[in-house]
Design an enzyme around this catalytic site. Structure first.
Site, PDB file in Angstrom:
ATOM      1  N   GLU A 228      10.478  16.583  14.256  1.00 37.99           N
ATOM      2  CA  GLU A 228      10.665  17.040  12.958  1.00 37.99           C
ATOM      3  C   GLU A 228      10.245  17.370  12.151  1.00 37.99           C
ATOM      4  OE1 GLU A 228       9.083  12.484  10.655  1.00 37.99           O
ATOM      5  OE2 GLU A 228      11.902  12.718  10.645  1.00 37.99           O
TER       6      GLU A 228
ATOM      7  N   CYS B 241      13.983  11.802   5.872  1.00 42.39           N
ATOM      8  CA  CYS B 241      14.121  11.326   7.297  1.00 42.39           C
ATOM      9  C   CYS B 241      14.924  11.133   8.307  1.00 42.39           C
ATOM     10  CB  CYS B 241      13.480   9.275   7.607  1.00 42.39           C
ATOM     11  SG  CYS B 241      13.465   8.467   6.477  1.00 42.39           S
TER      12      CYS B 241
ATOM     13  N   GLU C 162      10.221   1.980  10.431  1.00 41.44           N
ATOM     14  CA  GLU C 162      11.016   2.915   9.447  1.00 41.44           C
ATOM     15  C   GLU C 162      10.608   4.235   9.855  1.00 41.44           C
ATOM     16  OE1 GLU C 162      14.486   2.728   9.306  1.00 41.44           O
ATOM     17  OE2 GLU C 162      14.300   0.270   9.052  1.00 41.44           O
TER      18      GLU C 162
ATOM     19  N   LYS D 129       0.325  -1.790  -0.094  1.00 43.99           N
ATOM     20  CA  LYS D 129       0.295   0.122  -0.251  1.00 43.99           C
ATOM     21  C   LYS D 129       0.949   0.702  -0.390  1.00 43.99           C
ATOM     22  CE  LYS D 129      -1.779   3.562   2.142  1.00 43.99           C
ATOM     23  NZ  LYS D 129      -1.955   4.188   1.586  1.00 43.99           N
TER      24      LYS D 129
HETATM   25  P1  NAP Z   1       2.358   8.999   7.386  1.00 35.82           P
HETATM   26  O1  NAP Z   1       1.425   9.344   7.262  1.00 35.82           O
HETATM   27  O2  NAP Z   1       2.592   8.029   8.530  1.00 35.82           O
HETATM   28  O3  NAP Z   1       2.068   7.564   6.619  1.00 35.82           O
HETATM   29  C1  NAP Z   1       2.897   6.903   5.885  1.00 35.82           C
HETATM   30  C2  NAP Z   1       2.324   5.311   5.069  1.00 35.82           C
HETATM   31  O4  NAP Z   1       1.055   4.930   5.857  1.00 35.82           O
HETATM   32  C3  NAP Z   1       1.106   5.891   3.852  1.00 35.82           C
HETATM   33  O5  NAP Z   1       1.292   5.193   2.976  1.00 35.82           O
HETATM   34  C4  NAP Z   1       0.232   6.167   4.686  1.00 35.82           C
HETATM   35  O6  NAP Z   1      -1.211   5.949   4.031  1.00 35.82           O
HETATM   36  C5  NAP Z   1       0.101   5.350   5.201  1.00 35.82           C
HETATM   37  N1  NAP Z   1      -0.929   5.514   6.615  1.00 35.82           N
HETATM   38  C6  NAP Z   1      -2.026   6.449   7.378  1.00 35.82           C
HETATM   39  N2  NAP Z   1      -2.466   6.259   8.776  1.00 35.82           N
HETATM   40  C7  NAP Z   1      -2.756   4.487   8.357  1.00 35.82           C
HETATM   41  C8  NAP Z   1      -3.317   3.678   9.078  1.00 35.82           C
HETATM   42  N3  NAP Z   1      -3.972   4.401  10.145  1.00 35.82           N
HETATM   43  N4  NAP Z   1      -2.707   2.383   9.419  1.00 35.82           N
HETATM   44  C9  NAP Z   1      -1.985   2.226   7.907  1.00 35.82           C
HETATM   45  N5  NAP Z   1      -1.175   2.939   7.385  1.00 35.82           N
HETATM   46  C10 NAP Z   1      -1.617   4.435   7.182  1.00 35.82           C
HETATM   47  O7  NAP Z   1       3.385   9.429   6.588  1.00 35.82           O
HETATM   48  P2  NAP Z   1       3.876   9.930   5.867  1.00 35.82           P
HETATM   49  O8  NAP Z   1       3.230  11.463   6.078  1.00 35.82           O
HETATM   50  O9  NAP Z   1       3.318   9.706   4.426  1.00 35.82           O
HETATM   51  O10 NAP Z   1       5.639  10.387   6.415  1.00 35.82           O
HETATM   52  C11 NAP Z   1       6.104  11.551   6.481  1.00 35.82           C
HETATM   53  C12 NAP Z   1       7.032  10.944   7.806  1.00 35.82           C
HETATM   54  O11 NAP Z   1       7.247   9.919   7.409  1.00 35.82           O
HETATM   55  C13 NAP Z   1       7.964  11.728   8.492  1.00 35.82           C
HETATM   56  O12 NAP Z   1       7.434  11.393   9.409  1.00 35.82           O
HETATM   57  C14 NAP Z   1       9.261  10.644   8.442  1.00 35.82           C
HETATM   58  O13 NAP Z   1      10.567  11.031   8.938  1.00 35.82           O
HETATM   59  C15 NAP Z   1       9.115   9.383   7.942  1.00 35.82           C
HETATM   60  N6  NAP Z   1       9.664   8.658   7.670  1.00 35.82           N
HETATM   61  C16 NAP Z   1      10.797   7.703   8.208  1.00 35.82           C
HETATM   62  C17 NAP Z   1      11.955   7.274   6.674  1.00 35.82           C
HETATM   63  C18 NAP Z   1      12.579   5.425   7.709  1.00 35.82           C
HETATM   64  O14 NAP Z   1      13.089   4.950   6.257  1.00 35.82           O
HETATM   65  N7  NAP Z   1      12.607   5.598   8.559  1.00 35.82           N
HETATM   66  C19 NAP Z   1      11.528   7.039   5.279  1.00 35.82           C
HETATM   67  C20 NAP Z   1      10.295   8.413   4.821  1.00 35.82           C
HETATM   68  C21 NAP Z   1       9.403   8.369   5.854  1.00 35.82           C
HETATM   69  P3  NAP Z   1      -1.761   7.463   3.506  1.00 35.82           P
HETATM   70  O15 NAP Z   1      -0.192   8.741   2.058  1.00 35.82           O
HETATM   71  O16 NAP Z   1      -2.779   7.787   2.550  1.00 35.82           O
HETATM   72  O17 NAP Z   1      -1.332   9.110   3.989  1.00 35.82           O
END
Ligand code: NAP
Ligand code: MG
Length: 472
Positions: free
Chosen positions: A379, A279, A245, A170
């Site tokens: 962050e 990240c 992650e 997904k």
């Molecule tokens: P996010 O909102 O947590 O979304 C990540 C993924 O999870 C997306 O596919 C999202 O779908 C999905 N998601 C959202 N709510 C969910 C739920 N209730 N159940 C299951 N899946 C769900 O994060 P983001 O805004 O896309 O990305 C930014 C964040 O990711 C930052 O905090 C960054 O640091 C972190 N990040 C960490 C790493 C690492 O390797 N450590 C790498 C990249 C990013 P939608 O797209 O539809 O919201």
């Protein structure tokens, strides 16, 4: 405008179960560039069933044959380099030069490492009187974010396939088009039907259904700490394996004797890359009091060179952030930083000059940042650097470790051994020493609230294996 209506399930593009769609917006032009189906629990269920059905055959496929298919996937991705770069530029806003070098080439490299590791990995070992078998965990549910959209897909799917697992992905709603390109590459590579399945959709709907699905054996999630915490609770509660992650607030520590100009310039570049949406970005720069003012001046001048511009222009170094909400979040943090007493030495919360559309944020440097400030703790995920002052090495260690996160970091010193000695004291998963190069085989992942588990290289492959001991 590309209007797509299929999900890649069981080796074919199938119509989605319901007719909801997700609009994909170009963050530089604010135009809708495509639509993809918004998957529901029904689509997720079909995908998980396909993955389960494919599991026994793929798990029993000899590692060398799995390696050959992953090699073909590598080739199919490499052949799409330009399309991948253009797609990530369009849906994420990444400058095209960066999109080629990182968003396209990095996942190709990672896929290549797993084509090799799949064949070389020791799936069996002798331990005293035991034969230990490293077997695939099973069906993997992968949930990925938008910031390095193809890299994060490949960093999960390639090792999972190498291990003999099957996958349902997904991807993030903001960047589903490059995920579709990945599925096309899978199809071309001749992977057996059901080994890889794609369901586009919203996180709380399709993502949640995948995480909760009884037919999934392991969930690998990359995204925010807020969502990751909930995913971890659901998957842990079901007594299944979970890899997380999450976010970061990494420290870039410049020790006395370091090459100041080089360290500051590379540090600024690290934060501005991908509009700060990394990240592992080194968003806290720690500088000794004696050279602090000089470092701030170099940082401000370096940041000013990242002029926001059209991401399709090969000369552009800074594109927009991913969407309007992200722009509001990032500029809000800049305002908070100033309100809490930081000094703006480059950039600011206003829209960049001469920019009429697009979700642009000015490259920003905040000086005089102290450990209790919001911009030192949370962050920001935008092109914003916080420069902090320390008086001695002990204080530098304390400030660097004063974070709930621990994903990455950097240390600069007069020589590598001094930097290594300092890095041993850091509570973080990855540290670059005096500008050490990115290594696609090095384990990547977080200490503390930055996550659970490691990705990339042999450590990333081991995440998708479980062990069975036979006593002979
Ligand atoms: P996010 O909102 O947590 O979304 C990540 C993924 O999870 C997306 O596919 C999202 O779908 C999905 N998601 C959202 N709510 C969910 C739920 N209730 N159940 C299951 N899946 C769900 O994060 P983001 O805004 O896309 O990305 C930014 C964040 O990711 C930052 O905090 C960054 O640091 C972190 N990040 C960490 C790493 C690492 O390797 N450590 C790498 C990249 C990013 P939608 O797209 O539809 O919201
Ligand atoms: Mg989200």
């Amino acid at each position: 405008m590309q209007a797509h209506n299929g999900m890649y399930i069981d080796g074919e593009w199938r119509p989605a179960a319901s007719d909801g769609t997700i609009e994909v917006v170009n963050p530089a032009t604010e135009e809708i560039i495509g639509t993809v189906p918004a998957g529901t629990a029904e689509d997720v269920d079909a995908a998980v069933r396909a993955a389960r059905a494919a599991l026994p055959g793929w798990a029993a496929t000899p590692p060398a044959d799995r390696a050959a298919r992953i090699g073909a996937l590598h080739d199919a991705l490499a052949a799409r380099r330009e399309t991948i770069a253009a797609t990530v530029t369009a849906e994420l806003g990444a400058p095209v030069s960066f999109a080629r070098a990182v968003h396209a080439d990095l996942p190709v490299t990672v896929a290549g490492t797993y084509a090799r590791l799949a064949a070389e990995h020791p799936f069996e070992e002798e331990l005293g009187t035991s034969r230990v078998l490293h077997e695939p965990v099973g069906v993997v549910g992968a949930v990925t974010p938008w910031n390095y959209p193809l890299h994060q897909i490949v960093a999960k799917v390639a090792p999972a396939l190498a291990a003999g697992c099957t996958v349902v992905l997904k991807p993030a709603e903001d960047t589903p088009l490059v995920a579709r390109l990945f599925a096309e590459a899978v199809a071309e590579a001749g992977l057996p039907a059901g080994t890889f399945n794609l369901v586009t959709g919203l996180g709380p709907v399709a993502g949640q259904a995948l995480v909760e699905h009884a037919g999934v054996d392991m969930v690998s999630f990359t995204g925010s700490t807020a969502v990751g915490r909930r995913v971890g609770a659901i998957v842990g509660g079901a007594v299944k394996r979970v890899a997380l992650e999450l976010g970061g607030k990494s420290a870039n520590v410049l020790l006395p004797g370091a090459d100041l100009v080089k360290a500051v310039k590379i540090g600024v570049g690290n934060v501005m890359a991908n509009s700060g949406q990394t990240c592992s970005a080194w968003t806290r720069m720690l500088v000794h009091a004696d050279v602090y003012d000089e470092a701030v001046e170099i940082a401000a001048a370096a940041a000013a060179k990242y002029a926001p511009g059209d991401p399709t222009d090969p000369a552009t170094r800074l594109g927009p952030v991913v969407n309007a909400g992200q722009r509001e979040r990032v500029t809000g943090y800049i305002r908070t930083g100033v309100e809490e007493g930081a000094t703006l030495v480059a950039g600011g919360p206003e829209a960049p000059e001469g920019v009429e559309r697009g979700y642009y944020v000015r490259p920003t440097v905040l000086a005089g940042v102290t450990p209790e400030m919001t911009v030192a703790r949370e962050e920001i995920f935008g092109p914003v650097l916080s420069v902090m002052r320390y008086e001695d090495t002990e204080e530098a260690v304390r400030i660097a470790n004063d974070s709930e996160y621990g994903l990455a970091g950097a240390v600069w010193a007069a020589d590598d051994e001094e930097a290594v000695a300092f890095a041993r004291r850091l509570e973080t998963g990855q540290v670059d020493i005096n500008g050490g190069r990115f290594n696609p085989l090095a384990p990547f992942g977080g200490y503390k609230r930055s996550g659970v588990g490691r990705e990339l290289g042999p450590h990333g492959l081991a995440e998708y294996l479980q062990t069975k001991s036979l006593q002979l």
